[in-house]
Design a protein around this motif. Structure first.
Motif, mmCIF file in Angstrom:
data_model
loop_
_atom_site.group_PDB
_atom_site.id
_atom_site.type_symbol
_atom_site.label_atom_id
_atom_site.label_comp_id
_atom_site.label_asym_id
_atom_site.label_seq_id
_atom_site.Cartn_x
_atom_site.Cartn_y
_atom_site.Cartn_z
ATOM 1 N N UNK A 45 40.658 36.694 28.882
ATOM 2 C CA UNK A 45 40.834 37.002 27.464
ATOM 3 C C UNK A 45 42.302 37.219 27.138
ATOM 4 N N UNK A 46 43.016 37.875 28.060
ATOM 5 C CA UNK A 46 44.449 38.077 27.850
ATOM 6 C C UNK A 46 45.191 36.746 27.954
ATOM 7 N N UNK A 47 44.776 35.903 28.924
ATOM 8 C CA UNK A 47 45.393 34.563 28.997
ATOM 9 C C UNK A 47 45.166 33.815 27.688
ATOM 10 N N UNK A 48 43.956 34.003 27.122
ATOM 11 C CA UNK A 48 43.638 33.318 25.867
ATOM 12 C C UNK A 48 44.563 33.795 24.746
ATOM 13 N N UNK A 49 44.820 35.113 24.705
ATOM 14 C CA UNK A 49 45.757 35.644 23.706
ATOM 15 C C UNK A 49 47.132 35.009 23.879
ATOM 16 N N UNK A 50 47.552 34.908 25.148
ATOM 17 C CA UNK A 50 48.868 34.314 25.430
ATOM 18 C C UNK A 50 48.889 32.851 25.006
ATOM 19 N N UNK A 102 38.047 46.859 31.503
ATOM 20 C CA UNK A 102 37.858 45.417 31.394
ATOM 21 C C UNK A 102 36.986 45.052 30.197
ATOM 22 N N UNK A 103 35.941 45.853 29.962
ATOM 23 C CA UNK A 103 35.075 45.574 28.811
ATOM 24 C C UNK A 103 35.871 45.721 27.511
ATOM 25 N N UNK A 104 36.674 46.779 27.460
ATOM 26 C CA UNK A 104 37.471 47.002 26.246
ATOM 27 C C UNK A 104 38.477 45.869 26.046
ATOM 28 N N UNK A 105 39.123 45.451 27.150
ATOM 29 C CA UNK A 105 40.094 44.357 27.060
ATOM 30 C C UNK A 105 39.458 43.098 26.498
ATOM 31 N N UNK A 106 38.277 42.783 27.046
ATOM 32 C CA UNK A 106 37.604 41.562 26.612
ATOM 33 C C UNK A 106 37.193 41.663 25.150
ATOM 34 N N UNK A 107 36.693 42.825 24.762
ATOM 35 C CA UNK A 107 36.270 43.023 23.380
ATOM 36 C C UNK A 107 37.454 42.889 22.429
ATOM 37 N N UNK A 108 38.556 43.517 22.805
ATOM 38 C CA UNK A 108 39.736 43.461 21.932
ATOM 39 C C UNK A 108 40.248 42.034 21.803
ATOM 40 N N UNK A 109 40.328 41.334 22.936
ATOM 41 C CA UNK A 109 40.795 39.943 22.868
ATOM 42 C C UNK A 109 39.898 39.146 21.941
ATOM 43 N N UNK A 110 38.597 39.333 22.077
ATOM 44 C CA UNK A 110 37.657 38.571 21.257
ATOM 45 C C UNK A 110 37.853 38.902 19.776
ATOM 46 N N UNK A 111 37.967 40.191 19.455
ATOM 47 C CA UNK A 111 38.133 40.587 18.055
ATOM 48 C C UNK A 111 39.422 40.021 17.462
ATOM 49 N N UNK A 125 48.989 41.503 23.991
ATOM 50 C CA UNK A 125 49.082 41.049 25.379
ATOM 51 C C UNK A 125 49.905 42.033 26.205
ATOM 52 N N UNK A 126 51.082 42.403 25.666
ATOM 53 C CA UNK A 126 51.965 43.327 26.391
ATOM 54 C C UNK A 126 51.282 44.657 26.653
ATOM 55 N N UNK A 127 50.596 45.143 25.641
ATOM 56 C CA UNK A 127 49.917 46.437 25.771
ATOM 57 C C UNK A 127 48.817 46.373 26.828
ATOM 58 N N UNK A 128 47.989 45.324 26.726
ATOM 59 C CA UNK A 128 46.858 45.219 27.660
ATOM 60 C C UNK A 128 47.340 45.010 29.097
ATOM 61 N N UNK A 129 48.374 44.179 29.263
ATOM 62 C CA UNK A 129 48.909 43.964 30.609
ATOM 63 C C UNK A 129 49.523 45.250 31.136
ATOM 64 N N UNK A 130 50.291 45.938 30.254
ATOM 65 C CA UNK A 130 50.932 47.184 30.667
ATOM 66 C C UNK A 130 49.915 48.241 31.066
ATOM 67 N N UNK A 133 38.341 30.382 31.293
ATOM 68 C CA UNK A 133 37.992 29.677 32.530
ATOM 69 C C UNK A 133 38.970 30.013 33.645
ATOM 70 N N UNK A 134 40.248 29.995 33.293
ATOM 71 C CA UNK A 134 41.282 30.255 34.298
ATOM 72 C C UNK A 134 41.115 31.663 34.868
ATOM 73 N N UNK A 135 40.909 32.634 33.977
ATOM 74 C CA UNK A 135 40.742 34.012 34.435
ATOM 75 C C UNK A 135 39.527 34.166 35.337
ATOM 76 N N UNK A 136 38.396 33.580 34.902
ATOM 77 C CA UNK A 136 37.165 33.709 35.673
ATOM 78 C C UNK A 136 37.285 33.025 37.031
ATOM 79 N N UNK A 137 37.857 31.803 37.015
ATOM 80 C CA UNK A 137 38.005 31.059 38.264
ATOM 81 C C UNK A 137 38.873 31.815 39.259
ATOM 82 N N UNK A 138 39.997 32.297 38.765
ATOM 83 C CA UNK A 138 40.909 33.047 39.630
ATOM 84 C C UNK A 138 40.200 34.215 40.294
#
Lengths: 236, 292
Positions: free
Chosen positions: B16-21, B143-152, B205-210, B247-252
């Motif tokens: 989800x973060x990769x998607x934001x990027x 992780x759930x929050x990250x995914x939810x935020x990216x989606x929103x 992205x910066x916030x979630x990665x940080x 896909x990239x995140x899940x595969x990794x």
């Protein structure tokens, strides 16, 4: 009324317009004819604010009209560019909505869209298709329709008949006459000189950036010097 | 079984973060046709900003995330005004945009390295419990929050791009940047809005990665995965970038659980090269013509 007074435009070292003065009175059809590279498009772009003047001035009802392009549209002056410049990836309806970008009132945008759909019913059928999937004639209709979406007072049409089949050319010229009857002031730039002159109240002949002749549309159409110039053009 | 499920969830949330990027990068590419590596500068500046405000001002997740998002957007606008607008108004070649974007990224990275580089900065713990238990599964809240935020955020952006007049103007400008001005669109403003939106994505992205890792001067370079996702997705297609990011995140993540963290990047990167050899237009299938 729009007035160009002694307008000169240079691209690098090349003079594209040389001391050009033109009047576009309200409610009239004024045309500019001339060969490729005569400066017709430059004249339109100067009015639209897309090209900067090196010398001279442009007035609208006596006030200076030196503004960036998006502010010119707010003055009620809209250019229908050469080659239609339809946005190919967005839909026909979205092209039209963009044409009404300066209008905030959604109801008015809707009403304007219904109005242009009456003028060009084919666009209603195609409204959800990407602009790029339209034929050349349909794209020209869309370009005019998009221009009308902002309720302009003055339309600047750059080569509206270029690349169209003969029956479509007639249709477009009829449309221009009709729009003028409804009160729009029109500046028409055309290589299709005969047809343009036939519907024009007044015309200017441009040659390599200078006005070489001007007068009523019918007089220019009959002027032997102009005719000769046009024969010359046709040989090119 | 539930380990794989957890890995998948972790992978998707990182995806989800990769998607934001990918979308932040793709948005600018669409409008101005250059690869905006300065997006990493926004990510890095925002990661530090998010850390400082959440550590010292408001230890509240939602408030600081929102502030960082807006801050990222403003940084995007400032970067555009400072280094891209002047050369755009001079009709400079696209190479110059690329050079400026890389230089800005390096500059920001080096400034952080010189000033804050000797420490790692860890975001405060926002939650007392870090996991939810659902029967046999343990689900990481972060992780759930990250995914939810990216989606929103991506839904919000999609709404703006698809439904608003500004969004239509941005899409129109991506095929022709001069003509919208003939419709009364202030193109400079549209470019600013695009940078603001991309900046919001960069800020989040910066916030979630940080928050997930810790903040160091090189955190911005993590957008490389997002750039790869944008390219696999089919550059020019924001939706493709989102799918590729996930896909990239899940595969990794799944590969790491199966073959380990050292082999995974090798497998991932070689697969990407092979994928793009077979399908250079990316998964979205739209052939994108770069004009210059």
């Amino acid at each position: 009324m729009i007035e160009l007074i002694g307008c000169t435009v240079r691209y690098g070292g090349i003079t594209a317009l040389d001391n050009v003065s033109i009047k576009i009175p309200d409610g009239k059809i004024v045309s500019i004819v001339g060969a490729n590279g005569a400066g017709k498009t430059t004249t339109i772009n100067v009015i639209s604010g897309m090209v900067k003047l090196a010398k001279g001035s442009i007035l609208m009802d006596g006030e200076s009209l030196t503004l960036p392009p998006h502010r010119i549209v707010k003055k009620g002056i809209v250019q229908i560019p050469e080659g239609r410049k339809i946005f190919p990836t967005i839909t026909v309806a979205e092209n039209l909505i963009l044409g009404a970008f300066i209008i905030k009132d959604r109801e008015r945008i809707k009403a304007n869209m219904e109005r242009v759909f009456k003028l060009f019913p084919i666009l209603k059928e195609r409204m959800n298709q990407p602009g790029g999937t339209l034929s050349g004639g349909e794209q020209q209709m869309l370009a005019i329709a998009r221009g009308l979406m902002s309720d302009p007072k003055i339309l600047l049409l750059d080569e509206p008949s270029l690349g169209l089949a003969p029956n479509l050319v007639l249709e477009i010229f009829d449309m221009i006459k009709q729009l003028n009857r409804e009160g729009l002031t029109i500046l028409l730039v055309e290589q299709n000189a005969q047809k343009a002159l036939n519907i024009s109240d007044y015309a200017y002949v441009l040659e390599t950036g200078r006005i070489v002749s001007h007068g009523e549309g019918s007089k220019i159409a009959g002027d032997p010097v102009v005719k000769k110039a046009y024969l010359g053009i046709k040989e090119v | 079984m539930h380990i794989i499920f957890q890995q998948l969830l972790n992978g998707l949330s990182l995806g989800g973060v990769y998607a934001l990027e990918a979308v932040g990068f793709g948005l600018i590419f669409n409008v101005l046709k250059f690869s905006n590596f300065s997006h990493s500068a926004i990510v890095a500046i925002s990661a530090y900003f998010g850390f400082f405000i959440s550590r010292y001002l408001f230890p509240n997740f939602a408030v600081t995330l929102l502030m960082t998002a807006i801050f990222g957007g403003l940084i995007g606008v400032v970067i555009e005004k400072l280094i891209f607008r002047p050369i755009r108004l001079k009709n400079a070649p696209l190479t110059l945009f690329l050079v400026n974007s890389i230089t800005a990224a390096m500059l920001v990275q080096q400034v952080f390295a010189a000033t804050l580089g000797s420490d790692y900065y860890t975001y405060p713990e926002f939650m007392k419990e870090t996991a939810w238990r659902l029967g046999a599964f343990t689900v990481s809240k972060t992780y759930v929050i990250m995914l939810t935020i990216s989606a929103l955020v991506l839904l919000f952006l999609s709404y703006i791009i698809r439904k608003t007049k500004i969004g239509i103007a941005i899409r129109a400008a991506s095929s022709d940047i001069r003509t919208p001005s003939l419709m009364g669109v202030n193109v400079d403003f549209i470019v600013s809005v695009a940078f603001f939106l991309a900046g919001i994505l960069g800020g989040i992205t910066g916030y979630l990665l940080g928050m997930t890792y810790s903040v160091d001067p090189f955190i911005g370079s993590m957008i490389l995965k997002g750039i790869i996702a944008a390219i696999i997705g089919g550059i020019g297609s924001l939706g493709g970038g989102v799918i590729a990011g996930l896909l990239l995140g899940a595969t990794e993540s799944l590969l790491i659980s199966q073959i380990g963290a050292s082999l995974t990047p090798i497998v991932v990167y070689s697969s990407i090269i092979i994928l793009l050899l077979i399908r250079p237009e990316g998964i979205s299938g739209k052939r994108f013509i770069v004009k210059a």
